[in-house]
Design a protein around this motif. Structure first.
Motif, PDB file in Angstrom:
ATOM      1  N   LEU A 115      61.060  42.740  41.004  1.00  0.00           N
ATOM      2  CA  LEU A 115      59.901  43.030  40.174  1.00  0.00           C
ATOM      3  C   LEU A 115      58.667  42.374  40.784  1.00  0.00           C
ATOM      4  N   THR A 116      57.498  42.920  40.456  1.00  0.00           N
ATOM      5  CA  THR A 116      56.235  42.379  40.930  1.00  0.00           C
ATOM      6  C   THR A 116      55.440  41.864  39.737  1.00  0.00           C
ATOM      7  N   PHE A 117      54.967  40.623  39.840  1.00  0.00           N
ATOM      8  CA  PHE A 117      54.234  40.004  38.744  1.00  0.00           C
ATOM      9  C   PHE A 117      52.869  39.513  39.210  1.00  0.00           C
ATOM     10  N   ASP A 118      51.882  39.654  38.335  1.00  0.00           N
ATOM     11  CA  ASP A 118      50.574  39.033  38.521  1.00  0.00           C
ATOM     12  C   ASP A 118      50.606  37.721  37.745  1.00  0.00           C
ATOM     13  N   CYS A 119      50.828  36.627  38.449  1.00  0.00           N
ATOM     14  CA  CYS A 119      51.004  35.313  37.835  1.00  0.00           C
ATOM     15  C   CYS A 119      49.646  34.651  37.653  1.00  0.00           C
ATOM     16  N   LEU A 120      49.234  34.459  36.395  1.00  0.00           N
ATOM     17  CA  LEU A 120      47.923  33.912  36.083  1.00  0.00           C
ATOM     18  C   LEU A 120      48.069  32.538  35.440  1.00  0.00           C
ATOM     19  N   SER A 121      47.471  31.535  36.074  1.00  0.00           N
ATOM     20  CA  SER A 121      47.437  30.191  35.509  1.00  0.00           C
ATOM     21  C   SER A 121      45.989  29.753  35.411  1.00  0.00           C
ATOM     22  N   LEU A 122      45.747  28.627  34.763  1.00  0.00           N
ATOM     23  CA  LEU A 122      44.379  28.128  34.624  1.00  0.00           C
ATOM     24  C   LEU A 122      43.787  27.754  35.984  1.00  0.00           C
ATOM     25  N   GLY A 123      44.656  27.529  36.964  1.00  0.00           N
ATOM     26  CA  GLY A 123      44.186  27.186  38.294  1.00  0.00           C
ATOM     27  C   GLY A 123      43.938  28.382  39.192  1.00  0.00           C
ATOM     28  N   GLY A 124      44.233  29.583  38.723  1.00  0.00           N
ATOM     29  CA  GLY A 124      44.050  30.777  39.538  1.00  0.00           C
ATOM     30  C   GLY A 124      45.182  31.754  39.337  1.00  0.00           C
ATOM     31  N   THR A 132      49.765  37.445  43.101  1.00  0.00           N
ATOM     32  CA  THR A 132      50.788  38.466  42.898  1.00  0.00           C
ATOM     33  C   THR A 132      52.048  38.036  43.634  1.00  0.00           C
ATOM     34  N   ARG A 133      53.162  38.060  42.916  1.00  0.00           N
ATOM     35  CA  ARG A 133      54.422  37.603  43.491  1.00  0.00           C
ATOM     36  C   ARG A 133      55.529  38.601  43.183  1.00  0.00           C
ATOM     37  N   SER A 134      56.486  38.693  44.096  1.00  0.00           N
ATOM     38  CA  SER A 134      57.687  39.499  43.879  1.00  0.00           C
ATOM     39  C   SER A 134      58.845  38.566  43.568  1.00  0.00           C
ATOM     40  N   ALA A 135      59.719  38.984  42.681  1.00  0.00           N
ATOM     41  CA  ALA A 135      60.848  38.137  42.285  1.00  0.00           C
ATOM     42  C   ALA A 135      62.078  39.002  42.059  1.00  0.00           C
ATOM     43  N   LEU A 136      63.196  38.526  42.575  1.00  0.00           N
ATOM     44  CA  LEU A 136      64.472  39.197  42.343  1.00  0.00           C
ATOM     45  C   LEU A 136      65.070  38.636  41.065  1.00  0.00           C
ATOM     46  N   GLY A 181      56.071  43.999  31.458  1.00  0.00           N
ATOM     47  CA  GLY A 181      54.750  44.072  32.057  1.00  0.00           C
ATOM     48  C   GLY A 181      54.669  43.304  33.368  1.00  0.00           C
ATOM     49  N   ARG A 182      53.561  43.480  34.065  1.00  0.00           N
ATOM     50  CA  ARG A 182      53.358  42.808  35.346  1.00  0.00           C
ATOM     51  C   ARG A 182      52.707  41.439  35.197  1.00  0.00           C
ATOM     52  N   MET A 183      51.969  41.218  34.122  1.00  0.00           N
ATOM     53  CA  MET A 183      51.249  39.961  34.000  1.00  0.00           C
ATOM     54  C   MET A 183      52.135  38.859  33.422  1.00  0.00           C
ATOM     55  N   LEU A 184      52.000  37.652  33.982  1.00  0.00           N
ATOM     56  CA  LEU A 184      52.682  36.464  33.470  1.00  0.00           C
ATOM     57  C   LEU A 184      51.666  35.343  33.307  1.00  0.00           C
ATOM     58  N   TRP A 185      51.858  34.532  32.252  1.00  0.00           N
ATOM     59  CA  TRP A 185      51.102  33.289  32.061  1.00  0.00           C
ATOM     60  C   TRP A 185      52.065  32.114  32.180  1.00  0.00           C
ATOM     61  N   ARG A 186      51.582  31.001  32.710  1.00  0.00           N
ATOM     62  CA  ARG A 186      52.431  29.813  32.753  1.00  0.00           C
ATOM     63  C   ARG A 186      52.796  29.407  31.323  1.00  0.00           C
TER      64      ARG A 186
END
Length: 226
Positions: free
Chosen positions: A2-11, A14-18, A122-127
């Motif tokens: 899967l492909t995720f847009d990983c959004l944290s307060l520091g920035g 886009t990451r892929s994860a099995l 979804g593609r978006m993730l928050w910490r």
């Protein structure tokens, strides 16, 4: 994968994860009234009550999908918006998904029905550690297109659900969710009752940090041939 847009307060990045393991927490409501409501709405369509509350169903991770359309067999399935905890190499993240379920099969066996449908995420993730202190303020909602009309299908704060820490502490196997695992964290009652749709739209609103994640998919129905 899967492909995720990983959004944290520091920035963000886009990451892929099995993803190789998936667990779905059922009847994960925090208050007894909410749990009874969901059990009763399922009982209305013939689904037996759970063996325990909460209950944890293992599902093949291959069922996870980020496709724009979900293909199902027959007219008896529907979506359920849920928070999703995703474990990556650097810790836990919060996403959004739909525990899309074949309701006819659910009357035969809930574990069986969980396995029969794809699980859109979804593609978006928050910490997760950036929202845990205001978890109860997060608002989850879903819209569905039913009979050509877009309606509010589910809506409410995550204060109605058990926290991730609570669910993980109760999960068979212990509180640590290894990298490559995902856990669906429970749903809200359907406004107007559980029913099928041709499109399912979901969102998670964080009013504290002023951000929203969204995901949507269409439902493509295959004919049932005897």
């Amino acid at each position: 994968m899967l492909t995720f847009d990983c959004l944290s307060l520091g920035g963000g990045e886009t990451r892929s994860a099995l993803m190789h393991d998936l667990v779905i927490a059922g009847w994960a409501g925090r208050d007894e009234a909410g749990i009874r409501h969901h059990i009763e709405e399922l009982a209305a369509i013939g689904v037996p009550p759970p063996s325990s509350v909460p209950v944890f169903y293992r599902v093949a991770a291959a069922n996870l999908t980020q496709a724009d359309a979900l293909v199902v067999l027959g007219p008896d399935s529907s979506g359920e918006v849920e928070p999703v905890i995703v474990s990556l190499d650097d810790g836990l993240w919060l996403g959004l998904g739909s525990d899309h379920t074949d309701r006819k099969a659910e009357t035969v066996g809930i574990a069986l029905s969980k396995q029969l449908c794809g699980k859109p995420v979804g593609r978006m993730l928050w910490r997760l550690d950036e929202v845990e202190d205001h978890w109860d303020s997060l608002v989850m909602r879903a819209h569905a297109v039913i009979g050509g009309e877009r309606v509010v299908y589910q809506e409410g704060p995550l204060s109605a659900l058990r926290t991730p820490a609570d669910l993980l502490a109760r999960r068979p196997g212990g509180p640590a969710l290894p990298p490559g695992w995902a856990m669906f964290g429970g749903t809200l009652g359907a406004i107007g009752g559980i029913r099928p749709a041709t499109r399912f739209e979901m969102e998670l609103d964080d009013p504290v940090l002023g951000r929203v994640m969204r995901h949507a998919y269409s439902i493509v129905e295959l004919p049932v041939v005897a």
